[in-house]
Design a protein around this motif. Structure first.
Motif, short mmCIF file in Angstrom:
data_model
loop_
_atom_site.label_atom_id
_atom_site.label_comp_id
_atom_site.label_asym_id
_atom_site.label_seq_id
_atom_site.Cartn_x
_atom_site.Cartn_y
_atom_site.Cartn_z
N UNK A 267 6.75 6.67 -0.58
CA UNK A 267 6.81 5.26 0.09
C UNK A 267 5.41 5.17 0.73
N UNK A 268 4.86 6.19 1.37
CA UNK A 268 3.71 5.95 2.05
C UNK A 268 2.54 5.79 0.77
N UNK A 269 2.65 6.15 -0.29
CA UNK A 269 1.78 6.19 -1.36
C UNK A 269 1.80 4.70 -1.93
N UNK A 270 2.84 4.21 -2.20
CA UNK A 270 3.18 2.80 -2.84
C UNK A 270 2.88 1.84 -1.82
N UNK A 271 3.10 1.86 -0.75
CA UNK A 271 2.81 0.76 0.35
C UNK A 271 1.23 0.66 0.41
N UNK A 272 0.53 1.95 0.55
CA UNK A 272 -0.80 2.11 0.84
C UNK A 272 -1.44 1.53 -0.42
N UNK A 273 -0.97 1.93 -1.66
CA UNK A 273 -1.52 1.51 -2.89
C UNK A 273 -1.89 -0.03 -2.90
N UNK A 274 -0.72 -0.69 -2.64
CA UNK A 274 -0.83 -2.07 -2.54
C UNK A 274 -1.76 -2.67 -1.67
N UNK A 275 -1.97 -2.30 -0.63
CA UNK A 275 -2.95 -2.75 0.31
C UNK A 275 -4.35 -2.43 -0.03
N UNK A 276 -4.56 -1.22 -0.75
CA UNK A 276 -5.79 -0.81 -1.20
C UNK A 276 -6.11 -1.70 -2.40
N UNK A 277 -5.06 -1.90 -3.07
CA UNK A 277 -5.29 -2.79 -4.49
C UNK A 277 -5.92 -4.43 -3.90
N UNK A 278 -4.96 -4.76 -2.93
CA UNK A 278 -5.31 -6.26 -2.48
C UNK A 278 -6.92 -6.30 -1.89
N UNK A 279 -7.12 -5.16 -1.26
CA UNK A 279 -8.58 -4.91 -0.68
C UNK A 279 -9.73 -4.81 -1.83
N UNK A 280 -9.46 -4.10 -2.73
CA UNK A 280 -10.57 -4.30 -3.82
C UNK A 280 -10.37 -4.97 -5.01
N UNK A 281 -9.16 -5.87 -4.97
CA UNK A 281 -8.90 -6.84 -5.72
C UNK A 281 -8.55 -6.18 -7.25
N UNK A 282 -8.10 -5.18 -7.34
CA UNK A 282 -8.10 -4.50 -8.81
C UNK A 282 -7.00 -3.43 -8.64
N UNK A 283 -6.87 -2.69 -9.65
CA UNK A 283 -5.98 -1.58 -9.87
C UNK A 283 -6.40 -0.32 -8.92
N UNK A 284 -5.20 0.39 -8.41
CA UNK A 284 -5.57 1.56 -7.82
C UNK A 284 -4.75 2.56 -8.14
N UNK A 285 -5.28 3.85 -8.70
CA UNK A 285 -4.30 5.18 -8.84
C UNK A 285 -4.60 6.03 -7.46
N UNK A 286 -3.41 6.36 -7.10
CA UNK A 286 -3.61 6.78 -5.88
C UNK A 286 -2.74 7.93 -5.68
#
Ligand SMILES: Nc1nc2c(ncn2[C@@H]2O[C@H](COP(=O)(O)OP(=O)(O)OP(=O)(O)O)[C@@H](O)[C@H]2O)c(=O)[nH]1
Ligand SMILES: [Mg+2]
Length: 321
Positions: A267-286
């Protein structure tokens, strides 16, 4: 050629956003920025580093310095956090000291001053969480007079709410008026002096603060093991591959952070990944790991790694022999 950042109508102002933990400093900054750059949680001591959060209104550049809440402490981590608040206020044009309206305001302000332990230049008091009180019934003038006895550099005060937007326009207008003619410090319009790597660690830690209970968030740090920004090699691909470690103090905490069947870390990973994706404007593998790093909060190397240099009050530090 006239550079845009040197336009004669340009104005700039730098403001330190200070106060005790949990008074709403980061929420206030995010509200003015218009997006959630800084991390927020219902637990005190969420912010650990000082950093710039920048936006412009017309030709006025506003640099808000987010800072950790100032508090009494004997721990090395916390001494360094208080040091970050002091450093954040160095060289600014104005200090905003935020005070929660739901507290014993003068006593809280006094305690802030005692722990901040440095002189404050020009200061405005920003009373926060006005949505939680009866605004018509409150008169803050006496409170501010008491505060001025403790801090004669107080110039103005505002009562605001970031929940219903109360007085935000009046305050931003006053900020614009106080800004001086100057070239912009961030001519490219950067939102911060910290990079995406820093905010990635923050967004992971924010989830840990939200999902974990009691003392556990305070015994957690996040460090990046690898940050591959694909844009650097292939500019048309906005993608990041991130491996990060969540450090805990004790083996028993590792099991809690992982959760049953890995549910919490997922859950930590999924939520954080969404926010990082919004920041960079692209896909994130976390990729997240939990590592036991006993007493990391007294370890010089870890504290340096998470951007907390020694403060004036630092004492106990582990060094390599
Ligand atoms: N009702 C109400 N809650 C607020 C307001 N501003 C902030 N909060 C809440 O107050 C809590 C603390 O907010 P933060 O912005 O993290 O506070 P902070 O001062 O940055 O805290 P530290 O980083 O721990 O020093 C969160 O639960 C926010 O949602 C407000 O205007 N009204
Ligand atoms: Mg904060």
């Amino acid at each position: 050629m006239l550079f845009e950042n040197q336009h004669p109508h340009n104005k700039s102002i730098m403001i330190a956003v200070l106060g005790k933990p949990n008074v709403g400093k980061s929420s206030f900054i995010n509200h003015l920025m218009g997006f959630d750059l800084s991390i927020v949680s219902s637990k005190p001591q969420t912010t650990r580093n000082h950093f710039h959060c920048n936006f412009t209104i017309d030709r006025t550049e506003v640099v808000l310095v987010d800072t950790p809440g100032v508090h009494a402490t004997n721990q090395e981590l916390n001494k360094r956090m208080n040091g970050q608040a002091q450093m954040g206020a160095e060289g600014v044009d104005i200090n905003f000291v935020l005070v929660d309206l739901k507290t014993d305001m003068v006593a809280e302000f006094k305690e802030f001053l005692r722990n901040f332990d440095a002189p404050l230049s020009r200061t405005w008091i920003i009373f926060t969480k006005a949505d939680l009180i009866d605004r018509e019934a409150i008169d803050l003038s006496e409170t501010v007079e008491e505060m001025k006895k403790l801090c004669p550099t107080i110039e103005k005060y505002f009562m605001i709410s970031t929940v219903d937007g109360h007085n935000i326009h009046a305050l931003t207008g006053a900020i614009q008026d106080a800004a001086k003619s100057a070239p912009h410090l961030y001519p490219n319009g950067d939102a911060s002096n910290k990079n995406e790597r820093f905010f990635a660690t923050e967004y992971i830690r924010e989830q840990a603060f939200r999902l974990l209970k009691e003392e556990l968030p305070y015994e957690i740090a996040v460090v990046i093991d690898e940050y591959k920004d694909i844009r650097k090699k292939e500019p048309e691909v906005t993608e990041a591959h991130i491996s990060a470690s969540i450090l805990v103090n004790r083996p028993s905490q590792r099991a809690i952070v992982v959760g049953r069947g890995g549910s919490i870390i997922k859950e930590i990973g999924t939520n954080a990944r969404k926010k990082i994706e919004a920041m960079i404007g692209g896909k994130v593998h976390l990729n997240l790991h939990v590592k036991v790093s006993p007493k990391w909060f007294n370890n010089n190397f870890v504290l340096d790694e998470i951007g907390l240099p020694r403060s004036q009050k630092s004492t106990r530090v582990w060094r390599k022999k």
